[in-house]
Design a protein around this motif. Structure first.
Motif, PDB file in Angstrom:
ATOM      1  N   ALA A 327      14.066 -11.651  -4.999  1.00 27.01           N
ATOM      2  CA  ALA A 327      14.294 -12.236  -6.320  1.00 27.01           C
ATOM      3  C   ALA A 327      14.390 -11.186  -7.420  1.00 27.01           C
ATOM      4  O   ALA A 327      14.631 -11.533  -8.578  1.00 27.01           O
ATOM      5  N   GLY A 328      14.187  -9.918  -7.066  1.00 27.18           N
ATOM      6  CA  GLY A 328      14.369  -8.856  -8.050  1.00 27.18           C
ATOM      7  C   GLY A 328      13.103  -8.207  -8.561  1.00 27.18           C
ATOM      8  O   GLY A 328      13.162  -7.365  -9.473  1.00 27.18           O
ATOM      9  N   ALA A 329      11.940  -8.559  -7.994  1.00 30.25           N
ATOM     10  CA  ALA A 329      10.705  -7.894  -8.406  1.00 30.25           C
ATOM     11  C   ALA A 329      10.760  -6.413  -8.040  1.00 30.25           C
ATOM     12  O   ALA A 329      11.217  -6.047  -6.957  1.00 30.25           O
ATOM     13  N   ASP A 330      10.284  -5.558  -8.943  1.00 32.27           N
ATOM     14  CA  ASP A 330      10.211  -4.125  -8.660  1.00 32.27           C
ATOM     15  C   ASP A 330       8.869  -3.748  -8.040  1.00 32.27           C
ATOM     16  O   ASP A 330       8.776  -2.773  -7.294  1.00 32.27           O
ATOM     17  N   ILE A 331       7.836  -4.509  -8.380  1.00 35.97           N
ATOM     18  CA  ILE A 331       6.484  -4.256  -7.880  1.00 35.97           C
ATOM     19  C   ILE A 331       5.891  -5.601  -7.462  1.00 35.97           C
ATOM     20  O   ILE A 331       6.032  -6.594  -8.186  1.00 35.97           O
ATOM     21  N   ILE A 332       5.245  -5.641  -6.313  1.00 35.07           N
ATOM     22  CA  ILE A 332       4.540  -6.841  -5.860  1.00 35.07           C
ATOM     23  C   ILE A 332       3.053  -6.534  -5.834  1.00 35.07           C
ATOM     24  O   ILE A 332       2.608  -5.570  -5.200  1.00 35.07           O
ATOM     25  N   VAL A 333       2.286  -7.345  -6.540  1.00 30.31           N
ATOM     26  CA  VAL A 333       0.829  -7.211  -6.565  1.00 30.31           C
ATOM     27  C   VAL A 333       0.231  -8.334  -5.738  1.00 30.31           C
ATOM     28  O   VAL A 333       0.572  -9.512  -5.931  1.00 30.31           O
ATOM     29  N   ILE A 334      -0.657  -7.992  -4.824  1.00 27.66           N
ATOM     30  CA  ILE A 334      -1.331  -8.976  -3.977  1.00 27.66           C
ATOM     31  C   ILE A 334      -2.824  -8.879  -4.255  1.00 27.66           C
ATOM     32  O   ILE A 334      -3.421  -7.812  -4.088  1.00 27.66           O
ATOM     33  N   ASP A 335      -3.416  -9.982  -4.675  1.00 33.93           N
ATOM     34  CA  ASP A 335      -4.822 -10.001  -5.075  1.00 33.93           C
ATOM     35  C   ASP A 335      -5.652 -10.732  -4.018  1.00 33.93           C
ATOM     36  O   ASP A 335      -5.475 -11.928  -3.797  1.00 33.93           O
ATOM     37  N   GLY A 336      -6.568 -10.011  -3.359  1.00 29.28           N
ATOM     38  CA  GLY A 336      -7.383 -10.583  -2.297  1.00 29.28           C
ATOM     39  C   GLY A 336      -8.537 -11.415  -2.815  1.00 29.28           C
ATOM     40  O   GLY A 336      -8.866 -11.410  -4.001  1.00 29.28           O
ATOM     41  N   PHE A 337      -9.206 -12.127  -1.880  1.00 29.71           N
ATOM     42  CA  PHE A 337     -10.198 -13.116  -2.294  1.00 29.71           C
ATOM     43  C   PHE A 337     -11.526 -12.526  -2.765  1.00 29.71           C
ATOM     44  O   PHE A 337     -12.420 -13.274  -3.149  1.00 29.71           O
ATOM     45  N   ARG A 338     -11.644 -11.213  -2.739  1.00 29.37           N
ATOM     46  CA  ARG A 338     -12.824 -10.598  -3.350  1.00 29.37           C
ATOM     47  C   ARG A 338     -12.541 -10.095  -4.767  1.00 29.37           C
ATOM     48  O   ARG A 338     -13.378  -9.431  -5.376  1.00 29.37           O
ATOM     49  N   GLY A 339     -11.368 -10.404  -5.272  1.00 31.03           N
ATOM     50  CA  GLY A 339     -11.017  -9.968  -6.619  1.00 31.03           C
ATOM     51  C   GLY A 339     -11.933 -10.583  -7.661  1.00 31.03           C
ATOM     52  O   GLY A 339     -12.307 -11.759  -7.578  1.00 31.03           O
ATOM     53  N   GLY A 340     -12.292  -9.802  -8.653  1.00 27.79           N
ATOM     54  CA  GLY A 340     -13.191 -10.269  -9.691  1.00 27.79           C
ATOM     55  C   GLY A 340     -12.488 -11.173 -10.687  1.00 27.79           C
ATOM     56  O   GLY A 340     -11.261 -11.266 -10.725  1.00 27.79           O
TER      57      GLY A 340
END
Length: 503
Positions: A327-340
């Motif tokens: 879709a054109g994203a330059d950066i993909i951020v993945i946030d895991g379930f321990r994220g604050g």
């Protein structure tokens, strides 16, 4: 009426040391400590204690100890004290339980079940004290191939916008409102000195932080708080927030009592009103809709800034990430379930989402299998506790990582998980002007810089030990990892071999 809720903590005071100076009373915003003038002794409302440790550290005679209340911890493995207390709270309030910070459940921490390789005789290690070590990272989409003008020695291929990090760490999204301006400013100052980026979160960019725009990631969330063309152009990277690791599928809520005049102005909402972000973006119901927003943001910023998309780590995260890349994203951020987080429903925080280690490995592998890995940068988030966690993440496929809790701890946070109350004794998760003054941005930013500098040195040492002189050479190199105490399916998802297994 009987109060069925037992105090979670006990305040032990050594009266042979206590001099009755009332420093604890003055410093505690939760009104735990008070002086009984009839008996001339200090006492405590233990039911108010959140174990922030402010009184323990501020006491000049070290007379105070905070302990967990054993009476609030029954011995049943099923009906634990926590569940009993939560039922009592909800029976009294009828409300959803809210809490702060990340998932505290004893799920496996996969970083602790992976070990790094090291060079020995045939591939000698590198001494980072004597040889250059490259820990800089370039974030953004990269072309599959380059066309070079041999005569002019220039690149003919048009290059997408990218950003350089001098350290492979950025500071996670924390909005003004959920944390204080001084806390945000501390991270902005540290980001500028370190040559990295801080994330505004979904609360807009305060006018006092505009000077740090070259090191800012400005977030576009479902509530669109503070978003206009000036905001988009003030930052260096634009991030679309779809999901958050601490509460996948859930929107945001900043209580009206935290929306003071400055928060109101920055978020562009009425003072004293709740700031509610819907769970979905009401203009995104498909990958095609996401593509339209990505290119709208690129149009608004003249295609000069990378656009990032942040999602929570969920079961089908690899397929979602593939669509985002296309879709054109330059950066993909993945946030895991321990994220604050500053506030999340407790049951969502503790039971929804998957570990970042498994999500990162599956996304990296999916993008490689589809031949589109170079079209995006991958940035995982969700409780990076030390430099070795970061090195392992890069070996699993990350370009860089987001850290949120670590810089907060560096500036004073004691992980009491009571951010929702707005009474943070350390001046971080509060808008109370008396409390926010306790956090000195110059001192806090210096502590963050020292922490990240130490981590960067350790990363260089680990790279050197593996015989690698550039962090880019480690990205996705899973041969540098081995598993310990993992089953075959976990090893398969992570894409690594067991410790001692032959190559």
């Amino acid at each position: 009426m009987i109060d069925y809720i037992l105090p979670e903590y006990k305040v032990d005071r050594d009266f042979t040391r206590c001099v009755g100076c009332q420093a604890c009373e003055r410093q505690c915003s939760n009104k735990v400590h008070y002086k009984d003038f009839d008996l001339d002794v200090m006492k405590a409302h233990e039911e108010n204690c959140v174990n922030c440790q402010r009184c323990v550290l501020i006491c000049p005679t070290h007379a105070i100890t905070i302990k967990r209340n054993d009476q609030a911890q029954p011995t049943s493995n099923n009906w634990t004290g926590e569940y009993i207390q939560d039922i009592a709270r909800q029976a009294e309030s009828g409300a959803v339980l809210l809490t702060g910070m990340g998932n505290p459940r004893p799920y496996p921490i996969y970083w602790d079940h992976m070990v790094l390789n090291a060079s020995q005789v045939t591939n000698p290690s590198i001494d980072p004290l004597r040889e250059p070590m490259e820990t800089r990272v370039i974030l953004g989409s990269k072309p599959q191939k380059l066309e070079i003008d041999e005569k002019k020695r220039t690149i003919k291929t048009p290059m997408p916008p990218s950003r350089q990090l001098d350290v492979p760490v950025m500071f996670s999204a924390m909005s003004f409102g959920s944390i204080s301006l001084n806390a945000q400013k501390s991270m902005a100052m540290a980001a500028r000195e370190l040559g990295t980026f801080f994330n505004t979160g979904e609360g807009g960019l305060h006018k006092d932080l505009r000077e740090y725009g070259d090191n800012a990631i400005v977030q576009v969330a479902s509530g669109r708080f503070g978003v206009d063309q000036d905001y988009l152009n003030a930052g260096s990277i634009i991030e679309i927030k779809i999901g958050q690791g601490a509460k996948p599928g859930i929107g945001g809520h900043l209580p009206g009592e935290k929306v003071n005049e400055e928060v109101s102005t920055t978020r562009m909402i009425p003072e004293g009103t709740d700031a509610i972000s819907p769970a979905p973006h009401h203009d995104i119901y498909s990958i095609e809709d996401l593509r339209q927003l990505i290119y709208a943001l690129k149009e608004a910023t003249r295609y000069e800034k990378p656009v990032s998309v942040k999602i929570a780590a969920v079961h089908n995260v690899a397929a979602i990430a593939s669509g985002m890349a296309r879709a054109g994203a330059d950066i993909i951020v993945i946030d895991g379930f321990r994220g604050g987080t500053g506030a999340a429903p407790t049951r969502i925080r503790d039971n929804v989402g998957i570990p970042i280690e498994l999500a990162l490995a599956s996304v990296d592998q999916r993008l490689r299998d589809e031949g589109i890995r170079n079209t995006v940068s991958l940035v995982p988030a969700g409780s990076f506790r030390c430099s070795s966690d970061i090195v392992k993440a890069i070996a699993l496929g990350a370009d860089a990582v987001y850290c949120g809790s670590a810089p907060l701890i560096a500036m004073g946070c004691h992980m009491c998980q009571s951010c929702t109350k707005g009474t943070c004794n350390w001046g971080i998760a509060t808008q109370d002007p008396v409390l926010t003054r306790r956090l000195n941005p110059e001192i806090a930013s210096e502590r963050i810089v020292k922490l990240m500098t130490a981590w960067n040195h350790e990363i260089q040492e680990m790279l050197g030990g593996m015989g690698i002189n550039a962090i880019e050479s480690l990205r996705g190199n899973r041969l540098a990892l081995r598993g310990v105490g993992l089953n075959e399916k976990e090893l398969e998802v992570l894409g690594i071999k067991y410790a001692g297994e032959v190559m």
